[in-house]
Design an enzyme around this catalytic site. Sequence first.
Site, PDB file in Angstrom:
ATOM      1  N   TYR A 138       0.856  -1.176   0.000  1.00 48.94           N
ATOM      2  CA  TYR A 138       0.000   0.000   0.000  1.00 48.94           C
ATOM      3  C   TYR A 138       0.897   1.232   0.000  1.00 48.94           C
ATOM      4  O   TYR A 138       2.074   1.176   0.373  1.00 48.94           O
ATOM      5  CB  TYR A 138      -0.895   0.027   1.238  1.00 48.94           C
ATOM      6  CG  TYR A 138      -1.943  -1.054   1.281  1.00 48.94           C
ATOM      7  CD1 TYR A 138      -3.114  -0.940   0.550  1.00 48.94           C
ATOM      8  CD2 TYR A 138      -1.770  -2.181   2.089  1.00 48.94           C
ATOM      9  CE1 TYR A 138      -4.091  -1.921   0.603  1.00 48.94           C
ATOM     10  CE2 TYR A 138      -2.746  -3.164   2.157  1.00 48.94           C
ATOM     11  CZ  TYR A 138      -3.899  -3.035   1.401  1.00 48.94           C
ATOM     12  OH  TYR A 138      -4.855  -4.010   1.454  1.00 48.94           O
ATOM     13  N   THR A 164      -1.540  -1.885  -4.404  1.00 44.30           N
ATOM     14  CA  THR A 164      -2.992  -1.801  -4.291  1.00 44.30           C
ATOM     15  C   THR A 164      -3.391  -0.332  -4.287  1.00 44.30           C
ATOM     16  O   THR A 164      -2.933   0.444  -3.439  1.00 44.30           O
ATOM     17  CB  THR A 164      -3.479  -2.494  -3.008  1.00 44.30           C
ATOM     18  OG1 THR A 164      -3.159  -3.888  -3.091  1.00 44.30           O
ATOM     19  CG2 THR A 164      -4.983  -2.342  -2.849  1.00 44.30           C
ATOM     20  N   HIS A 265     -11.324  -5.304  -4.419  1.00 44.32           N
ATOM     21  CA  HIS A 265     -10.822  -5.614  -3.073  1.00 44.32           C
ATOM     22  C   HIS A 265     -11.700  -6.658  -2.388  1.00 44.32           C
ATOM     23  O   HIS A 265     -11.921  -6.626  -1.178  1.00 44.32           O
ATOM     24  CB  HIS A 265     -10.754  -4.346  -2.218  1.00 44.32           C
ATOM     25  CG  HIS A 265      -9.590  -4.294  -1.276  1.00 44.32           C
ATOM     26  ND1 HIS A 265      -8.445  -3.575  -1.538  1.00 44.32           N
ATOM     27  CD2 HIS A 265      -9.385  -4.870  -0.066  1.00 44.32           C
ATOM     28  CE1 HIS A 265      -7.605  -3.699  -0.538  1.00 44.32           C
ATOM     29  NE2 HIS A 265      -8.147  -4.494   0.376  1.00 44.32           N
ATOM     30  N   GLY A 297     -11.844 -11.669  -7.505  1.00 46.88           N
ATOM     31  CA  GLY A 297     -13.175 -11.340  -7.030  1.00 46.88           C
ATOM     32  C   GLY A 297     -14.186 -12.430  -7.299  1.00 46.88           C
ATOM     33  O   GLY A 297     -14.684 -12.565  -8.407  1.00 46.88           O
ATOM     34  N   ARG A 320      -9.985 -15.613  -0.394  1.00 47.38           N
ATOM     35  CA  ARG A 320     -10.540 -16.334   0.750  1.00 47.38           C
ATOM     36  C   ARG A 320     -10.300 -17.845   0.675  1.00 47.38           C
ATOM     37  O   ARG A 320      -9.948 -18.452   1.701  1.00 47.38           O
ATOM     38  CB  ARG A 320     -12.023 -16.013   0.884  1.00 47.38           C
ATOM     39  CG  ARG A 320     -12.289 -14.542   1.278  1.00 47.38           C
ATOM     40  CD  ARG A 320     -13.769 -14.217   1.295  1.00 47.38           C
ATOM     41  NE  ARG A 320     -14.029 -12.843   1.713  1.00 47.38           N
ATOM     42  CZ  ARG A 320     -14.129 -11.804   0.890  1.00 47.38           C
ATOM     43  NH1 ARG A 320     -13.962 -11.986  -0.416  1.00 47.38           N
ATOM     44  NH2 ARG A 320     -14.375 -10.593   1.348  1.00 47.38           N
TER      45      ARG A 320
END
Length: 375
Positions: A138, A164, A265, A297, A320
């Site tokens: 970041y 990002t 995101h 995503g 995830r």
Amino acid sequence: MTQLRSGPPLLTASDYRHNAAHLVEPDVWDFIEGGAEDERTLAANERAFDRVRLRPRVLAGVSDADTGVSLFGTRHATPIGIAPTAYHRLIDPEGEVATARGASAAGALFVVAMFASRTIEDIAAAVPQPQGLWLQVYWLQRRDVMRSLVRRAERAGYGAVMLTVDVPRMGRRWRDMRNGFTIGGDVAAVNIDPAVMAAAHVRDEGESAIARHTADTFDPTLTWADLAWLRAQTGLPLVLKGILTAEDAALAADHGADAIVVSNHGGRQLDGAVATLDALTEVTDAVGDRMPVLFDGGVRRGTDALAALALGARMVLTGRPPLWGLAAGGADGVAGVLRAATGELAHAMVLAGRPTLAALDRSAVRLSSLTGADA
């Protein structure tokens, strides 16, 4: 396929999710699973794939599929890689070292988060080919911290730097706020000066310590012109993550990005933002052959990956599911999730008559409406 000590074999990402849900602390589970506000975009990312239909071809003479892909001179056995997610030691004692070993075993790209809970050097030492790792960063107010990180990554053999770009401020993640979520115990972002990370470890009822830390340390004044500074700090390829529009895709190409990631995101920033699959063709049409386009995503199965690849993505990233694998089985679980999805992809490619990823194009899918109230 991962076999736990008891119970049936884990064959799909949803199998891993079911097992992981019983093994992770509730507030950590919410941190992993949650999205911004009412989580409409989080749901839309997955729902978008329900509007894709595959177009099988017959008598194509395809008996096997090659899922290999090369990017920036590194060959990966699968186009399904691991998106950057923070603090893996919240889930497994070995943290990102276990994730890296699992990704390497599956031949997959692993994008290591800036807020990893193991050092970038330890993560690189855990795999035989550290160029299969990328470092995500970041934009901090402390540019010296960023400079140090990217140069350490370069020395450790990482293959690229991923910036990002969609977090000038953190999305309002109501699950974390309700939990007063805080990074506690001996888990920390060990690659960053502890003084920079202090706010992430202070609990306050009704507030996310992660969001408070972001507000204190991220630089929201970043513009396209600032990318030149980051390019000057490293010779590694620069990838921008968080592109959702043709306008920003063209600007990324104009400002020398080596690749971009179509990403919202994981639904964790602007609730109501376009689902990433809905944005993909807009972005790929805008950049053409100027740079590779990656995608993340809502990817939960190999056929999701096939859809994104057919619509122009060079690689897809998933966030995830590898964490579900990590919780369910450590490094073996991470490898199991990736191998399951890659096997599903290869199976679908054979039935679609597409022997290689290069043979995938838009004719492999049929789209219902990807816009409208349910987008």
